[in-house]
Scaffold this motif. Structure first.
Motif, short mmCIF file in Angstrom:
data_model
loop_
_atom_site.label_atom_id
_atom_site.label_comp_id
_atom_site.label_asym_id
_atom_site.label_seq_id
_atom_site.Cartn_x
_atom_site.Cartn_y
_atom_site.Cartn_z
N GLU A 6 0.83 -1.06 -0.13
CA GLU A 6 -0.06 0.03 0.03
C GLU A 6 0.90 1.38 0.05
OE1 GLU A 6 -0.52 -2.38 2.27
OE2 GLU A 6 -2.37 -3.35 1.23
N ALA A 7 2.16 1.15 0.37
CA ALA A 7 2.92 2.46 0.63
C ALA A 7 3.47 2.64 -0.76
CB ALA A 7 3.82 1.98 1.71
N VAL A 8 3.51 1.72 -1.85
CA VAL A 8 3.83 1.81 -3.23
C VAL A 8 3.19 2.76 -3.96
CG1 VAL A 8 4.76 0.65 -5.20
CG2 VAL A 8 5.38 -0.30 -2.89
N TYR A 9 3.54 3.78 -4.61
CA TYR A 9 2.92 4.49 -5.59
C TYR A 9 3.90 5.05 -6.54
CZ TYR A 9 5.26 8.08 -2.84
OH TYR A 9 6.33 8.94 -2.28
N PRO A 10 3.14 5.33 -7.65
CA PRO A 10 3.88 5.74 -9.06
C PRO A 10 4.65 7.14 -8.68
CG PRO A 10 1.56 5.18 -9.63
CD PRO A 10 1.71 5.23 -8.18
N LYS A 42 0.51 -4.94 -7.30
CA LYS A 42 0.53 -3.63 -7.94
C LYS A 42 0.58 -3.27 -9.36
CE LYS A 42 5.00 -4.21 -6.14
NZ LYS A 42 6.32 -3.99 -5.71
N ILE A 43 0.55 -4.24 -10.07
CA ILE A 43 0.05 -4.36 -11.54
C ILE A 43 -1.34 -4.00 -11.74
CG2 ILE A 43 0.04 -5.34 -13.70
CD1 ILE A 43 2.67 -6.82 -12.82
N GLU A 44 -2.11 -4.70 -10.69
CA GLU A 44 -3.31 -4.32 -11.01
C GLU A 44 -4.00 -3.13 -10.48
OE1 GLU A 44 -7.17 -6.84 -9.30
OE2 GLU A 44 -5.77 -8.02 -10.03
N ARG A 45 -3.33 -2.82 -9.20
CA ARG A 45 -3.79 -1.56 -8.40
C ARG A 45 -3.59 -0.37 -9.22
NH1 ARG A 45 -0.46 0.40 -3.55
NH2 ARG A 45 -1.22 2.41 -3.28
N PHE A 46 -2.40 -0.32 -10.05
CA PHE A 46 -2.28 0.88 -11.08
C PHE A 46 -2.79 0.60 -12.47
CE2 PHE A 46 0.97 0.97 -7.54
CZ PHE A 46 0.46 2.08 -7.08
N GLY A 47 -3.19 -0.38 -12.63
CA GLY A 47 -3.85 -0.62 -14.16
C GLY A 47 -2.81 -0.88 -15.14
N LEU A 48 -1.62 -1.37 -14.76
CA LEU A 48 -0.39 -1.33 -15.55
C LEU A 48 -0.45 -2.60 -16.61
CD1 LEU A 48 2.30 -0.77 -12.97
CD2 LEU A 48 1.22 0.76 -14.69
N LEU A 85 12.12 -1.11 -17.34
CA LEU A 85 11.61 -0.05 -16.54
C LEU A 85 11.94 -0.32 -15.02
CD1 LEU A 85 8.21 1.02 -17.84
CD2 LEU A 85 10.33 1.94 -18.35
N GLU A 86 12.76 0.61 -14.45
CA GLU A 86 12.97 0.30 -12.98
C GLU A 86 11.58 0.04 -12.03
OE1 GLU A 86 16.11 -0.27 -11.98
OE2 GLU A 86 16.84 -0.16 -13.78
N ASN A 87 11.85 -0.35 -10.93
CA ASN A 87 10.90 -0.27 -10.00
C ASN A 87 10.34 0.96 -9.25
OD1 ASN A 87 10.35 -3.05 -10.19
ND2 ASN A 87 11.90 -3.65 -8.38
N ASN A 88 10.23 2.00 -10.19
CA ASN A 88 9.86 3.32 -9.88
C ASN A 88 8.31 3.52 -10.17
OD1 ASN A 88 12.24 4.06 -8.74
ND2 ASN A 88 13.10 4.83 -10.66
N LEU A 89 7.85 2.68 -10.83
CA LEU A 89 6.31 2.77 -11.09
C LEU A 89 5.46 2.45 -9.80
CD1 LEU A 89 6.09 1.36 -14.66
CD2 LEU A 89 6.02 3.63 -13.96
#
Length: 89
Positions: A6-10, A42-48, A85-89
């Motif tokens: 939950e703390a991860v954000y783009p 994370k992929i689903e949460r941000f629609g990636l 792409l780095e894990n900065n998304l």
């Protein structure tokens, strides 16, 4: 307390950049070296998922950490050259 996922954000502008590159015809691959469940969350949460031509998760391939074989699998999908792409998304 906020969990790690939950703390991860783009970072600002990251998703917009992906959308712009894809719209301009650039073939994109999302390659991550993480475990399946948190990466899929994370992929689903941000629609990636729908924003990339190829999504490879190390945990689904039986290894962690970036591997040359991930780039090879990307090329097999016809998405060469493949840019990580780095894990900065």
């Amino acid at each position: 307390m906020v969990g790690r996922t939950e703390a991860v954000y783009p970072i600002p502008g990251a998703i917009e950049t992906v959308v712009e590159k894809r719209a301009s015809g650039v073939k994109l691959a999302l390659i991550t070296n993480g475990a399946t469940v948190p990466q899929r969350e994370k992929i689903e949460r941000f629609g990636l998922g729908e924003r990339f031509d190829c999504v490879l998760i190390g945990g689904e391939c039986g290894y962690g950490g970036y591997q040359e074989s991930e780039s090879q699998r990307c090329r097999e999908y016809g998405k060469s050259p493949c840019r990580q792409l780095e894990n900065n998304l």
